[in-house]
Scaffold this motif. Structure first.
Motif, mmCIF file in Angstrom:
data_model
loop_
_atom_site.group_PDB
_atom_site.id
_atom_site.type_symbol
_atom_site.label_atom_id
_atom_site.label_comp_id
_atom_site.label_asym_id
_atom_site.label_seq_id
_atom_site.Cartn_x
_atom_site.Cartn_y
_atom_site.Cartn_z
ATOM 1 N N LYS A 1 -6.621 -1.208 -0.248
ATOM 2 C CA LYS A 1 -5.559 -0.453 -0.849
ATOM 3 C C LYS A 1 -6.050 0.676 -1.557
ATOM 4 O O LYS A 1 -5.768 1.833 -1.833
ATOM 5 C CB LYS A 1 -4.715 -1.577 -1.549
ATOM 6 C CG LYS A 1 -3.765 -0.899 -2.690
ATOM 7 C CD LYS A 1 -3.003 -2.127 -3.649
ATOM 8 C CE LYS A 1 -2.233 -1.452 -4.573
ATOM 9 N NZ LYS A 1 -1.014 -0.990 -4.209
ATOM 10 N N THR A 2 -7.277 0.232 -2.436
ATOM 11 C CA THR A 2 -8.015 1.200 -3.340
ATOM 12 C C THR A 2 -8.293 2.151 -2.381
ATOM 13 O O THR A 2 -8.374 3.566 -2.928
ATOM 14 C CB THR A 2 -9.198 0.468 -3.907
ATOM 15 O OG1 THR A 2 -8.672 -0.430 -4.898
ATOM 16 C CG2 THR A 2 -9.659 1.555 -4.692
ATOM 17 N N ILE A 3 -8.943 2.011 -1.324
ATOM 18 C CA ILE A 3 -9.522 3.233 -0.370
ATOM 19 C C ILE A 3 -8.397 4.128 0.046
ATOM 20 O O ILE A 3 -8.622 5.334 -0.235
ATOM 21 C CB ILE A 3 -10.240 2.744 0.603
ATOM 22 C CG1 ILE A 3 -11.563 1.864 0.371
ATOM 23 C CG2 ILE A 3 -10.395 3.741 1.978
ATOM 24 C CD1 ILE A 3 -12.309 0.983 1.362
ATOM 25 N N ILE A 4 -7.340 3.659 0.595
ATOM 26 C CA ILE A 4 -6.407 4.378 1.055
ATOM 27 C C ILE A 4 -5.433 4.959 -0.131
ATOM 28 O O ILE A 4 -5.236 6.346 0.018
ATOM 29 C CB ILE A 4 -5.304 3.447 1.828
ATOM 30 C CG1 ILE A 4 -6.046 2.910 3.233
ATOM 31 C CG2 ILE A 4 -4.135 4.291 2.198
ATOM 32 C CD1 ILE A 4 -5.125 1.866 3.812
ATOM 33 N N GLU A 5 -5.314 4.364 -1.145
ATOM 34 C CA GLU A 5 -4.599 5.040 -2.083
ATOM 35 C C GLU A 5 -5.235 6.267 -2.718
ATOM 36 O O GLU A 5 -4.599 7.100 -3.715
ATOM 37 C CB GLU A 5 -3.773 4.246 -3.058
ATOM 38 C CG GLU A 5 -2.822 3.267 -2.410
ATOM 39 C CD GLU A 5 -2.262 2.336 -3.278
ATOM 40 O OE1 GLU A 5 -2.553 1.915 -4.540
ATOM 41 O OE2 GLU A 5 -1.190 1.725 -2.905
ATOM 42 N N PRO B 1 -16.260 0.273 12.337
ATOM 43 C CA PRO B 1 -17.380 0.378 11.796
ATOM 44 C C PRO B 1 -17.401 0.786 10.224
ATOM 45 O O PRO B 1 -18.386 0.696 9.585
ATOM 46 C CB PRO B 1 -17.781 1.817 12.521
ATOM 47 C CG PRO B 1 -16.998 1.503 13.939
ATOM 48 C CD PRO B 1 -15.790 0.950 13.526
ATOM 49 N N ARG B 2 -16.347 1.000 9.668
ATOM 50 C CA ARG B 2 -15.926 1.400 8.166
ATOM 51 C C ARG B 2 -15.849 -0.068 7.489
ATOM 52 O O ARG B 2 -15.844 0.096 6.257
ATOM 53 C CB ARG B 2 -14.885 2.180 7.902
ATOM 54 C CG ARG B 2 -15.001 3.682 8.275
ATOM 55 C CD ARG B 2 -13.782 4.407 7.980
ATOM 56 N NE ARG B 2 -13.380 4.402 6.466
ATOM 57 C CZ ARG B 2 -12.635 4.842 5.765
ATOM 58 N NH1 ARG B 2 -11.698 5.522 6.442
ATOM 59 N NH2 ARG B 2 -12.492 4.864 4.369
ATOM 60 N N SER B 3 -15.649 -1.221 8.223
ATOM 61 C CA SER B 3 -15.441 -2.451 7.360
ATOM 62 C C SER B 3 -16.228 -2.957 6.223
ATOM 63 O O SER B 3 -15.832 -3.768 5.267
ATOM 64 C CB SER B 3 -15.124 -3.597 8.651
ATOM 65 O OG SER B 3 -16.439 -3.784 9.239
ATOM 66 N N GLY B 4 -17.480 -2.287 6.343
ATOM 67 C CA GLY B 4 -18.446 -2.782 5.254
ATOM 68 C C GLY B 4 -17.980 -2.064 4.044
ATOM 69 O O GLY B 4 -18.222 -2.229 3.044
ATOM 70 N N GLU B 5 -16.956 -1.067 4.100
ATOM 71 C CA GLU B 5 -16.376 -0.597 2.894
ATOM 72 C C GLU B 5 -15.444 -1.801 2.127
ATOM 73 O O GLU B 5 -15.121 -1.334 0.935
ATOM 74 C CB GLU B 5 -15.701 0.725 3.001
ATOM 75 C CG GLU B 5 -16.413 1.878 3.613
ATOM 76 C CD GLU B 5 -15.418 2.834 3.814
ATOM 77 O OE1 GLU B 5 -14.747 3.200 3.152
ATOM 78 O OE2 GLU B 5 -16.028 3.618 4.945
ATOM 79 N N TRP B 6 -15.128 -2.708 2.838
ATOM 80 C CA TRP B 6 -13.868 -3.591 2.407
ATOM 81 C C TRP B 6 -14.194 -4.936 2.565
ATOM 82 O O TRP B 6 -13.691 -5.930 1.996
ATOM 83 C CB TRP B 6 -12.762 -3.421 2.958
ATOM 84 C CG TRP B 6 -12.542 -3.066 4.349
ATOM 85 C CD1 TRP B 6 -12.203 -4.061 5.185
ATOM 86 C CD2 TRP B 6 -12.259 -1.935 5.127
ATOM 87 N NE1 TRP B 6 -12.096 -3.595 6.632
ATOM 88 C CE2 TRP B 6 -12.171 -2.359 6.464
ATOM 89 C CE3 TRP B 6 -12.204 -0.564 4.561
ATOM 90 C CZ2 TRP B 6 -12.107 -1.249 7.543
ATOM 91 C CZ3 TRP B 6 -12.161 0.307 5.716
ATOM 92 C CH2 TRP B 6 -11.879 0.002 7.156
ATOM 93 N N SER B 7 -15.056 -5.274 3.298
ATOM 94 C CA SER B 7 -15.088 -6.708 3.904
ATOM 95 C C SER B 7 -16.053 -7.443 3.047
ATOM 96 O O SER B 7 -17.228 -6.741 2.723
ATOM 97 C CB SER B 7 -15.591 -6.957 5.294
ATOM 98 O OG SER B 7 -15.741 -8.124 5.406
ATOM 99 N N VAL C 1 1.026 -1.011 -0.109
ATOM 100 C CA VAL C 1 -0.059 -0.033 0.106
ATOM 101 C C VAL C 1 0.808 1.388 -0.048
ATOM 102 O O VAL C 1 1.591 1.470 0.836
ATOM 103 C CB VAL C 1 -0.967 0.055 1.159
ATOM 104 C CG1 VAL C 1 -1.729 1.261 1.197
ATOM 105 C CG2 VAL C 1 -1.816 -1.326 1.315
ATOM 106 N N ALA C 2 0.493 2.126 -0.988
ATOM 107 C CA ALA C 2 1.383 3.318 -1.077
ATOM 108 C C ALA C 2 0.821 4.427 -0.204
ATOM 109 O O ALA C 2 0.178 5.393 -0.493
ATOM 110 C CB ALA C 2 1.312 3.913 -2.351
ATOM 111 N N ALA C 3 1.298 4.355 1.230
ATOM 112 C CA ALA C 3 0.691 5.050 2.449
ATOM 113 C C ALA C 3 1.544 5.020 3.544
ATOM 114 O O ALA C 3 2.360 3.761 3.436
ATOM 115 C CB ALA C 3 -0.626 4.685 2.670
ATOM 116 N N ALA C 4 1.664 5.723 4.335
ATOM 117 C CA ALA C 4 2.546 5.540 5.548
ATOM 118 C C ALA C 4 1.787 4.682 6.601
ATOM 119 O O ALA C 4 0.449 4.430 6.584
ATOM 120 C CB ALA C 4 2.434 6.976 6.287
ATOM 121 N N PRO C 5 2.198 3.816 7.345
ATOM 122 C CA PRO C 5 1.802 2.898 8.315
ATOM 123 C C PRO C 5 0.876 3.670 9.160
ATOM 124 O O PRO C 5 -0.481 3.110 9.466
ATOM 125 C CB PRO C 5 3.111 2.275 9.153
ATOM 126 C CG PRO C 5 4.134 2.506 8.150
ATOM 127 C CD PRO C 5 4.040 3.745 7.327
#
Length: 181
Positions: A175-179, A34-40, A19-23
């Motif tokens: 990965k998509t959400i963070i980047e 609570p956001r897990s519905g975005e990725w799970s 993932v191209a982001a800071a830890p």
């Protein structure tokens, strides 16, 4: 003869993605259950029901959704159902883990989590998603109660494949959400 259900660990899987982001950025997302519905593929989100959000000891109530197609032949819970889990590790920028609780609120040896590791090239980080079930939970015992040993082995094989696919799908979505942020 010992049943496959007695194996320990019963499940132990992990997947990783760069993932191209800071830890710290990655941790802020994966610890926000609570956001897990975005990725799970299964957890639709939920709410913290005790303790400070994402703190060790806090309890999260998740809302889950499983379709009829998932291991269709097995007697699984279908549709919407709820789970509770307790945070067992919360180290910003490093690791976030939670243990599933039984319906009675007892700990189960069923732990999900994320670890964040430095990328070898120094750019971004590697996000690891893992699941370990040391011993079969009450839910697994209920699923396999009326299955013969061949069906139990088939269930464990298909469930392992399902979990592996879910880990990969979850990581791709995170990965998509963070980047994209």
């Amino acid at each position: 003869m010992t049943s496959i259900i007695e194996n320990s660990p019963l499940f132990e899987l992990r997947a990783d993605i760069h993932v191209a982001a800071a830890p710290s950025e990655i941790y802020a997302v994966v610890s926000d259950l609570p956001r897990s519905g975005e990725w799970s593929p299964e957890c639709q989100g939920g709410e913290w029901i005790s303790g400070a959000p994402a703190a060790v000891g806090s309890v999260f109530r998740g809302e889950n959704l499983r379709s009829e197609e998932v291991v269709a032949w097995a007697p699984l819970v279908r549709g919407v159902w709820h789970t509770e889990s307790r945070v067992t590790a919360a180290e910003p920028g490093r690791t976030f883990r939670w243990m599933m609780l039984s319906h009675a609120g007892d700990d189960q040896e069923s732990v999900w989590g994320f670890d964040i590791e430095p990328a070898e090239d120094g750019d971004g980080a590697v996000l690891v998603h893992h699941f370990r079930m040391a011993t079969a939970t009450a839910g697994i015992h209920k699923i396999v109660a009326d299955l013969d040993e061949a069906e139990r082995a088939k269930f464990i094989d298909e469930w392992t494949s399902k979990i592996a696919q879910d880990l990969d799908a979850t990581l791709g979505r995170i990965k998509t959400i963070i980047e994209a942020a």
